[in-house]
Design a protein around this motif. Structure first.
Motif, mmCIF file in Angstrom:
data_model
loop_
_atom_site.group_PDB
_atom_site.id
_atom_site.type_symbol
_atom_site.label_atom_id
_atom_site.label_comp_id
_atom_site.label_asym_id
_atom_site.label_seq_id
_atom_site.Cartn_x
_atom_site.Cartn_y
_atom_site.Cartn_z
ATOM 1 N N VAL A 1 22.305 -51.374 -26.687
ATOM 2 C CA VAL A 1 21.050 -52.108 -26.495
ATOM 3 C C VAL A 1 19.961 -51.163 -25.987
ATOM 4 O O VAL A 1 18.848 -51.119 -26.529
ATOM 5 N N ILE A 2 20.287 -50.402 -24.958
ATOM 6 C CA ILE A 2 19.300 -49.478 -24.385
ATOM 7 C C ILE A 2 18.827 -48.486 -25.453
ATOM 8 O O ILE A 2 17.639 -48.188 -25.561
ATOM 9 N N GLY A 3 19.769 -48.009 -26.259
ATOM 10 C CA GLY A 3 19.413 -47.075 -27.330
ATOM 11 C C GLY A 3 18.453 -47.663 -28.348
ATOM 12 O O GLY A 3 17.671 -46.940 -28.964
ATOM 13 N N GLN A 4 18.508 -48.989 -28.528
ATOM 14 C CA GLN A 4 17.580 -49.618 -29.478
ATOM 15 C C GLN A 4 16.141 -49.643 -28.968
ATOM 16 O O GLN A 4 15.206 -49.736 -29.748
ATOM 17 N N TYR A 5 15.987 -49.639 -27.620
ATOM 18 C CA TYR A 5 14.635 -49.739 -27.062
ATOM 19 C C TYR A 5 14.047 -48.372 -26.732
ATOM 20 O O TYR A 5 12.904 -48.284 -26.291
ATOM 21 N N CYS A 6 14.857 -47.306 -26.863
ATOM 22 C CA CYS A 6 14.417 -45.986 -26.403
ATOM 23 C C CYS A 6 14.616 -44.934 -27.492
ATOM 24 O O CYS A 6 15.551 -45.019 -28.282
ATOM 25 N N ASP A 7 13.743 -43.928 -27.490
ATOM 26 C CA ASP A 7 13.922 -42.795 -28.384
ATOM 27 C C ASP A 7 14.735 -41.705 -27.704
ATOM 28 O O ASP A 7 15.415 -40.930 -28.377
ATOM 29 N N ILE A 8 14.628 -41.623 -26.393
ATOM 30 C CA ILE A 8 15.445 -40.727 -25.580
ATOM 31 C C ILE A 8 15.871 -41.508 -24.338
ATOM 32 O O ILE A 8 15.076 -42.254 -23.772
ATOM 33 N N VAL A 9 17.136 -41.324 -23.937
ATOM 34 C CA VAL A 9 17.601 -41.987 -22.713
ATOM 35 C C VAL A 9 18.061 -40.945 -21.712
ATOM 36 O O VAL A 9 18.813 -40.025 -22.051
ATOM 37 N N GLY A 10 17.586 -41.050 -20.483
ATOM 38 C CA GLY A 10 18.124 -40.269 -19.374
ATOM 39 C C GLY A 10 19.102 -41.135 -18.602
ATOM 40 O O GLY A 10 18.836 -42.316 -18.375
ATOM 41 N N LEU A 11 20.232 -40.555 -18.229
ATOM 42 C CA LEU A 11 21.265 -41.345 -17.550
ATOM 43 C C LEU A 11 21.798 -40.595 -16.340
ATOM 44 O O LEU A 11 22.108 -39.403 -16.422
ATOM 45 N N ARG A 12 21.883 -41.274 -15.211
ATOM 46 C CA ARG A 12 22.538 -40.723 -14.021
ATOM 47 C C ARG A 12 23.767 -41.553 -13.680
ATOM 48 O O ARG A 12 23.693 -42.782 -13.571
ATOM 49 N N SER A 13 24.868 -40.869 -13.494
ATOM 50 C CA SER A 13 26.110 -41.555 -13.134
ATOM 51 C C SER A 13 26.993 -40.604 -12.347
ATOM 52 O O SER A 13 27.490 -39.614 -12.872
ATOM 53 N N PHE A 14 27.187 -40.893 -11.078
ATOM 54 C CA PHE A 14 27.992 -40.044 -10.202
ATOM 55 C C PHE A 14 29.486 -40.256 -10.456
ATOM 56 O O PHE A 14 29.887 -41.280 -11.006
ATOM 57 N N PRO A 15 30.312 -39.299 -10.016
ATOM 58 C CA PRO A 15 31.758 -39.475 -10.146
ATOM 59 C C PRO A 15 32.292 -40.444 -9.098
ATOM 60 O O PRO A 15 31.648 -40.695 -8.077
ATOM 61 N N SER A 16 33.497 -40.947 -9.372
ATOM 62 C CA SER A 16 34.181 -41.794 -8.382
ATOM 63 C C SER A 16 34.715 -40.952 -7.228
ATOM 64 O O SER A 16 34.862 -41.426 -6.113
ATOM 65 N N LEU A 17 35.024 -39.683 -7.520
ATOM 66 C CA LEU A 17 35.743 -38.772 -6.599
ATOM 67 C C LEU A 17 37.141 -39.290 -6.259
ATOM 68 O O LEU A 17 37.783 -38.791 -5.356
ATOM 69 N N LYS A 18 37.588 -40.292 -6.997
ATOM 70 C CA LYS A 18 38.943 -40.821 -6.776
ATOM 71 C C LYS A 18 39.857 -40.538 -7.968
ATOM 72 O O LYS A 18 41.003 -40.182 -7.809
ATOM 73 N N ASP A 19 39.312 -40.731 -9.163
ATOM 74 C CA ASP A 19 40.092 -40.567 -10.388
ATOM 75 C C ASP A 19 39.567 -39.324 -11.104
ATOM 76 O O ASP A 19 38.602 -39.379 -11.864
ATOM 77 N N ARG A 20 40.252 -38.184 -10.868
ATOM 78 C CA ARG A 20 39.735 -36.926 -11.400
ATOM 79 C C ARG A 20 39.691 -36.923 -12.915
ATOM 80 O O ARG A 20 38.754 -36.394 -13.521
ATOM 81 N N GLU A 21 40.687 -37.515 -13.509
ATOM 82 C CA GLU A 21 40.720 -37.472 -14.971
ATOM 83 C C GLU A 21 39.544 -38.238 -15.573
ATOM 84 O O GLU A 21 38.857 -37.747 -16.467
ATOM 85 N N ALA A 22 39.324 -39.432 -15.043
ATOM 86 C CA ALA A 22 38.189 -40.223 -15.561
ATOM 87 C C ALA A 22 36.881 -39.469 -15.320
ATOM 88 O O ALA A 22 36.004 -39.431 -16.184
#
Lengths: 318, 318, 318
Positions: free
Chosen positions: A99-120
């Motif tokens: 959905v977000i991609g439909q409204y934007c030509d470029i998307v910036g995204l911030r998402s921190f790690p869990s610091l619990k599940d290293r693999e994820a």
């Protein structure tokens, strides 16, 4: 450029730095390049520098910019596939990203790690899924394992401030009161490693035993546990705390001796930090407030890093 | 104009009012003045009128406007110097203000008082440090002790609505259920005191015993504890609650008799309030909904006050 | 158009759909129509699609757009009249709406129902008061009982995707883990009922006993409790959960059999959902990820629905 997630997305590092200098010298030179283009900045975590510098970068290029804090204005996203969504997650990242991609030509995204599940965290599950389903170019505003806009601004700062052709750059661990992600040091190591391979700098990492970063980012880099030795003749010392990678997300040591102060600093050494910084925990106030600090120069360069990335993506859009 | 923090930043009050009337008459007359200039609006506390009016004012002048709610999108700021930052504050105001100043040509800042530490509040520690380290012009969107955009809009409203050359203006305390800052009454007193000295109005303050404001704002102003006497022949009554200054941040009395209703109001008296207002606690609904209320005119004038301030600063930037 | 609250605000449905197709074909054809006009988007509840699509719609029309999340950036609003405001509500909607209306030429408002007080919800107390005191055109970004921008986008999607002149459209209830508002199904029923009356579609509703919607929205529509029968030869199945209207706000049944999966779906049937969707609770993943799903088309059309509404209001403003 179709995405900006790591240094690998930069085909020519020297040219990229050179472009950033051009953008800085002429901030409104491409003010129509982003006309009729929309930049969406999606934050799953708090932000100050990244938010303001990237928003301004988009505006300087004439883009429509929309900022969204998912945690407060939106809702929790599910990232796992095959999950019966009968819990607290309101929407799957497949739908939200598309959905977000439909409204934007470029998307910036911030998402921190869990610091619990290293693999994820280290498979960058959330980020990769977002990029897959979003379908438009995505700029990392800091992911679980990297903060490339920061590292780009840092390299630009080094290139601007260096007094010798090939300066010595040291990344040093510093104490902190909280367990922090490895994204900034990973990313700094990845960018400096590349810069070293291209003959732009010499690069060393120093940290207490147990704070080894993933080899994915440090392969081939000299690592020492002797901070004094490492920083002795450094041109730039990059100060940063991080939590353990082996003992994932853990605080292994909090040795106050590792906090840099002016006594242990050569006069010609410049000190860098990505901010926010814990004064007199990570780094002595006397350095932050003195002439050897480059922290504000780095922060200022965040704007030009972001604008160069957006400009490059916009040029490849059409 | 290099900052807008108190009435002292206004060199010529009559000219400033006159400018505001011009801006109101021709809102888009300077729509290119802010081209390539960025306005950052930083909120450490909630806002409705101030947020929307100042954002719109910047847009009307052609500025790039970025709004940031530090509490939700950012993080807690440390203001004390010499503190080892091993607590909950993530960033020092020295760094944060300097960074924000690099991305903005003008910064608007809102920061409420603690109502616990009078000295810290009344020395405007946070605001002064922010202005010092930010290095670009700062507009107060309400500080610990003042709300100058409100007072400017209030004076503009009085000038527009007055039926006599030199109207009588009364500031009256009103009951409330919460302990509120003194910022609005301080600021109103400061602006009206100045207007009185310049022969524009007559000004009186009335409140129950114990609610004396700081003399910094009321010096030379007539103060009475007899509300009925004070408002008898007033042209404008400005209704506002505030907590104690002597007994700092305390509710000293909650005398319901002090709530203004239409029975005690002369027909020719106009009633003002900065909003938000607690209906039938601070002020009777019958007045708010009747023809003697100017509360919406004041709110509307917030836009022109903000735009005049930004315009004046922009003109002095180049 | 003076407001956009329900399908009744649309004088000519076919023309409205046709306008939306024009806007979609030429997104920047009216990019100066909104010059010097301000759109305020006021959210009392979270939003993703509605927020981004409406913000972008305003920007595409050249408007100044201000987004405000009242719950986080502002404060709680009082809606009842005659209340002594000595509780937690900081401002009455009379004041807040009038103030917002002064700063905006068009206001978008989102306000979810309580699901506790059916009368307050179904008289649209908050929305009606906001529209009354705001005085400028108001666009519903979802009210207690309706979500007209969603329904408009849904009808546009049906008109674009239909393979027969007069397709069969089915609204079916689906299971969920939470008690959800009736706004989306009410609104969809209201729009489809109108479309049916104008000969554009055939429309049926199916749900378990006890989930009857208010007759205000479904009058004259065929309702069946046999989902399999209803969807058998459907061209479009609109999947949505809602809580009880008779037993107001209650979850009456959570029959998992009502979750649509591909086994019970004809090959030619297209599946719709407003999003966010609970995967494998409301709707099977296999459908969402397959070629019969229109959920992303609907989400994309939200932009053109919003832009058509704003364009129509702007044209009537001058």
């Amino acid at each position: 450029m179709k995405k900006f997630f790591s240094v690998k997305d930069v085909p020519d590092l020297r040219k990229f730095i050179s472009e950033a200098k051009n953008v800085k010298a002429n901030p409104f030179g491409q003010e129509n390049l982003g006309k009729h283009k929309t930049l969406g900045l999606i934050f799953l975590n708090p932000s100050l520098r990244t938010r303001l510098s990237t928003q301004k970068a988009g505006l300087n290029l004439g883009m429509q910019v929309m900022v969204m804090n998912m945690g407060q204005e939106g809702w929790a996203l599910e990232t796992k596939d095959g999950v019966v969504m009968d819990g607290t997650s309101v929407e799957h990242i497949r739908e939200a990203a598309a959905v977000i991609g439909q409204y934007c030509d470029i998307v910036g995204l911030r998402s921190f790690p869990s610091l619990k599940d290293r693999e994820a965290d280290y498979t960058e599950e959330l980020f990769n899924k977002f990029m897959e389903f979003c379908k438009v170019p995505v700029v990392s505003l800091e992911s679980a394992t990297r903060h490339p806009l920061q590292s780009f601004a840092d390299l630009l700062t080094i290139e601007e401030e260096k007094k010798v052709e090939k300066p010595k750059v040291v990344l040093t661990w510093a104490p902190h009161v909280k367990a922090l992600p490895q994204a900034v040091p990973n990313s700094f190591a990845e960018w400096m490693n590349r810069a070293q391979k291209e003959g732009m700098i010499d690069f060393i990492i120093t940290h207490p035993k147990g704070y080894e970063l993933s080899e994915e980012f440090t392969e081939g880099v000299t690592i020492t546990h002797n901070q004094s030795e490492a920083i002795k003749d450094a041109d730039f010392v990059y100060v940063k705390n991080w939590s353990g990678f082996q003992e994932y997300g853990k605080i292994i040591a909090t040795d106050e001796e590792w906090m840099l102060n002016s006594k242990r600093l050569s006069n010609h050494t410049k000190v860098m930090h990505c901010l926010p910084v814990r004064r007199d925990v990570e780094l002595a106030s006397e350095i932050l407030d003195g002439p050897q600090s480059l922290v504000q120069t780095e922060a200022g360069n965040r704007l030009w890093a972001a604008q160069t990335v957006l400009k490059t993506i916009l040029e490849d859009l059409s």
